[in-house]
Write a protein that holds these residues in place. Structure first.
Motif, PDB file in Angstrom:
ATOM      1  N   VAL A 170      -2.962  -6.892  -6.201  1.00  0.00           N
ATOM      2  CA  VAL A 170      -2.971  -5.279  -6.368  1.00  0.00           C
ATOM      3  C   VAL A 170      -3.170  -5.066  -7.972  1.00  0.00           C
ATOM      4  CG1 VAL A 170      -1.542  -3.323  -6.669  1.00  0.00           C
ATOM      5  CG2 VAL A 170      -1.038  -5.181  -4.765  1.00  0.00           C
ATOM      6  N   PHE A 171      -4.373  -4.439  -8.200  1.00  0.00           N
ATOM      7  CA  PHE A 171      -4.739  -4.213  -9.774  1.00  0.00           C
ATOM      8  C   PHE A 171      -4.651  -2.489  -9.867  1.00  0.00           C
ATOM      9  CE2 PHE A 171      -7.142  -7.848  -8.697  1.00  0.00           C
ATOM     10  CZ  PHE A 171      -6.785  -8.516  -9.631  1.00  0.00           C
ATOM     11  N   PRO A 172      -3.848  -2.157 -11.081  1.00  0.00           N
ATOM     12  CA  PRO A 172      -3.927  -0.748 -11.334  1.00  0.00           C
ATOM     13  C   PRO A 172      -5.219  -0.381 -11.844  1.00  0.00           C
ATOM     14  CG  PRO A 172      -2.706  -2.152 -13.118  1.00  0.00           C
ATOM     15  CD  PRO A 172      -3.170  -3.169 -11.911  1.00  0.00           C
ATOM     16  N   ALA A 173      -5.799   0.953 -11.559  1.00  0.00           N
ATOM     17  CA  ALA A 173      -6.962   1.392 -11.986  1.00  0.00           C
ATOM     18  C   ALA A 173      -7.001   3.157 -11.879  1.00  0.00           C
ATOM     19  CB  ALA A 173      -8.064   1.224 -10.578  1.00  0.00           C
ATOM     20  N   GLY A 174      -6.639   3.605 -13.126  1.00  0.00           N
ATOM     21  CA  GLY A 174      -6.613   4.856 -13.264  1.00  0.00           C
ATOM     22  C   GLY A 174      -5.145   5.232 -12.679  1.00  0.00           C
ATOM     23  N   GLN A 175      -5.346   6.463 -11.902  1.00  0.00           N
ATOM     24  CA  GLN A 175      -4.164   7.139 -11.280  1.00  0.00           C
ATOM     25  C   GLN A 175      -3.831   6.122 -10.107  1.00  0.00           C
ATOM     26  OE1 GLN A 175      -1.982   9.523 -12.648  1.00  0.00           O
ATOM     27  NE2 GLN A 175      -3.333   9.215 -14.536  1.00  0.00           N
ATOM     28  N   SER A 176      -4.422   5.323  -9.622  1.00  0.00           N
ATOM     29  CA  SER A 176      -4.194   4.477  -8.402  1.00  0.00           C
ATOM     30  C   SER A 176      -4.368   3.207  -8.610  1.00  0.00           C
ATOM     31  CB  SER A 176      -5.208   5.196  -7.106  1.00  0.00           C
ATOM     32  OG  SER A 176      -4.899   4.658  -5.982  1.00  0.00           O
ATOM     33  N   HIS A 177      -4.557   2.293  -7.433  1.00  0.00           N
ATOM     34  CA  HIS A 177      -4.669   1.074  -7.563  1.00  0.00           C
ATOM     35  C   HIS A 177      -5.810   0.398  -6.259  1.00  0.00           C
ATOM     36  CE1 HIS A 177      -0.633   1.870  -8.831  1.00  0.00           C
ATOM     37  NE2 HIS A 177      -0.641   0.776  -9.378  1.00  0.00           N
ATOM     38  N   TRP A 178      -6.149  -0.765  -7.022  1.00  0.00           N
ATOM     39  CA  TRP A 178      -7.146  -1.549  -5.924  1.00  0.00           C
ATOM     40  C   TRP A 178      -6.336  -2.442  -5.194  1.00  0.00           C
ATOM     41  CZ3 TRP A 178     -11.907  -0.110  -4.328  1.00  0.00           C
ATOM     42  CH2 TRP A 178     -12.759   0.511  -5.249  1.00  0.00           C
TER      43      TRP A 178
ATOM     44  N   MET B 258     -11.758  -5.025  -0.712  1.00  0.00           N
ATOM     45  CA  MET B 258     -11.203  -3.990  -1.813  1.00  0.00           C
ATOM     46  C   MET B 258     -10.921  -2.745  -1.327  1.00  0.00           C
ATOM     47  SD  MET B 258     -12.921  -5.704  -4.991  1.00  0.00           S
ATOM     48  CE  MET B 258     -12.589  -4.338  -5.892  1.00  0.00           C
ATOM     49  N   LEU B 259      -9.999  -2.016  -1.420  1.00  0.00           N
ATOM     50  CA  LEU B 259      -9.583  -0.790  -0.974  1.00  0.00           C
ATOM     51  C   LEU B 259      -9.039  -0.080  -2.049  1.00  0.00           C
ATOM     52  CD1 LEU B 259      -8.099  -1.577   2.377  1.00  0.00           C
ATOM     53  CD2 LEU B 259     -10.381  -0.803   1.987  1.00  0.00           C
ATOM     54  N   TYR B 260      -9.515   1.076  -2.286  1.00  0.00           N
ATOM     55  CA  TYR B 260      -8.881   1.775  -3.396  1.00  0.00           C
ATOM     56  C   TYR B 260      -7.669   2.821  -2.750  1.00  0.00           C
ATOM     57  CZ  TYR B 260      -8.871   4.580  -7.970  1.00  0.00           C
ATOM     58  OH  TYR B 260      -8.591   5.273  -8.954  1.00  0.00           O
ATOM     59  N   GLU B 261      -6.695   2.575  -3.255  1.00  0.00           N
ATOM     60  CA  GLU B 261      -5.662   3.182  -2.297  1.00  0.00           C
ATOM     61  C   GLU B 261      -5.414   4.590  -2.261  1.00  0.00           C
ATOM     62  OE1 GLU B 261      -0.514   2.922  -3.006  1.00  0.00           O
ATOM     63  OE2 GLU B 261      -1.649   2.189  -4.441  1.00  0.00           O
ATOM     64  N   SER B 262      -5.960   5.350  -3.241  1.00  0.00           N
ATOM     65  CA  SER B 262      -5.912   6.822  -3.297  1.00  0.00           C
ATOM     66  C   SER B 262      -7.040   7.391  -2.446  1.00  0.00           C
ATOM     67  CB  SER B 262      -6.124   7.475  -4.575  1.00  0.00           C
ATOM     68  OG  SER B 262      -7.507   7.224  -5.052  1.00  0.00           O
ATOM     69  N   THR B 263      -8.043   6.626  -1.998  1.00  0.00           N
ATOM     70  CA  THR B 263      -9.067   7.047  -1.014  1.00  0.00           C
ATOM     71  C   THR B 263      -8.947   6.390   0.219  1.00  0.00           C
ATOM     72  OG1 THR B 263     -10.578   5.407  -1.828  1.00  0.00           O
ATOM     73  CG2 THR B 263     -10.547   7.923  -2.585  1.00  0.00           C
ATOM     74  N   THR B 264      -8.020   5.622   0.612  1.00  0.00           N
ATOM     75  CA  THR B 264      -7.884   4.856   1.946  1.00  0.00           C
ATOM     76  C   THR B 264      -6.732   5.316   2.670  1.00  0.00           C
ATOM     77  OG1 THR B 264      -8.839   2.967   0.665  1.00  0.00           O
ATOM     78  CG2 THR B 264      -7.909   2.407   2.826  1.00  0.00           C
ATOM     79  N   GLN B 265      -6.618   5.483   3.927  1.00  0.00           N
ATOM     80  CA  GLN B 265      -5.447   5.776   4.656  1.00  0.00           C
ATOM     81  C   GLN B 265      -4.777   4.337   4.879  1.00  0.00           C
ATOM     82  OE1 GLN B 265      -6.946   7.663   8.220  1.00  0.00           O
ATOM     83  NE2 GLN B 265      -7.042   9.650   7.356  1.00  0.00           N
ATOM     84  N   LEU B 266      -3.601   4.041   4.469  1.00  0.00           N
ATOM     85  CA  LEU B 266      -2.834   3.112   4.642  1.00  0.00           C
ATOM     86  C   LEU B 266      -1.375   3.126   5.055  1.00  0.00           C
ATOM     87  CD1 LEU B 266      -3.795   1.775   1.081  1.00  0.00           C
ATOM     88  CD2 LEU B 266      -4.424   0.585   2.972  1.00  0.00           C
ATOM     89  N   GLU B 267      -0.945   2.116   6.051  1.00  0.00           N
ATOM     90  CA  GLU B 267       0.124   2.099   6.712  1.00  0.00           C
ATOM     91  C   GLU B 267       0.654   0.762   6.733  1.00  0.00           C
ATOM     92  OE1 GLU B 267       0.633   2.563  10.947  1.00  0.00           O
ATOM     93  OE2 GLU B 267      -1.237   3.401  10.934  1.00  0.00           O
ATOM     94  N   HIS B 268       2.102   0.680   6.350  1.00  0.00           N
ATOM     95  CA  HIS B 268       2.623  -0.786   6.548  1.00  0.00           C
ATOM     96  C   HIS B 268       2.717  -1.287   7.805  1.00  0.00           C
ATOM     97  CE1 HIS B 268       4.328   0.116   2.318  1.00  0.00           C
ATOM     98  NE2 HIS B 268       4.071  -1.140   2.230  1.00  0.00           N
ATOM     99  N   LEU B 269       2.657  -2.575   8.120  1.00  0.00           N
ATOM    100  CA  LEU B 269       2.819  -3.007   9.565  1.00  0.00           C
ATOM    101  C   LEU B 269       4.249  -3.864   9.357  1.00  0.00           C
ATOM    102  CD1 LEU B 269      -0.761  -4.193  10.508  1.00  0.00           C
ATOM    103  CD2 LEU B 269       0.605  -2.157  11.078  1.00  0.00           C
ATOM    104  N   GLU B 270       5.013  -3.760  10.425  1.00  0.00           N
ATOM    105  CA  GLU B 270       6.022  -4.684  10.442  1.00  0.00           C
ATOM    106  C   GLU B 270       5.578  -5.970  10.600  1.00  0.00           C
ATOM    107  OE1 GLU B 270       9.192  -3.669   9.737  1.00  0.00           O
ATOM    108  OE2 GLU B 270       8.420  -1.611   9.469  1.00  0.00           O
TER     109      GLU B 270
END
Length: 66
Positions: free
Chosen positions: A30-38, A50-62
Motif C-alpha cells: 500500500v503506497f500513499p499517493a496524494g489523496q488516495s493510495h496505490w 496496481m490499483l488506485y484506490e479512489s478510482t477502483t471499486q473495492l470490497e473486502h472479502l472474508e
C-alpha cells in the motif's frame, strides 16, 4: 490512511480503455499517493496488479476458513 491493509483479501472492478476489468486477490503493498493510495494486489496466477484506490471499486472479502 487507506481502509485497506497488507494481506487483506479484496475483490476489485476498474474501468480501462478496453472496458471493465474485475478480479480478486491479496493486497501485498500500500503506497500513499496524494489523496488516495496505490494498492498492489497479487492475483491467484501470481500477477500483481496496481490499483488506485479512489478510482477502483473495492470490497473486502472474508478470509476462507482453514
Amino acid at each position: 490512511m487507506s481502509q485497506f491493509r497488507i494481506n487483506d483479501q479484496v475483490r476489485f472492478r476498474v474501468m480501462t480503455a478496453e472496458g471493465a476489468l474485475t478480479g480478486h486477490g491479496q493486497i501485498v503493498k500500500v503506497f500513499p499517493a496524494g489523496q488516495s493510495h496505490w494498492l498492489h494486489v497479487r492475483q491467484d496466477d501470481g500477477a500483481v496488479r496496481m490499483l488506485y484506490e479512489s478510482t477502483t471499486q473495492l470490497e473486502h472479502l472474508e478470509p476462507e476458513p482453514a
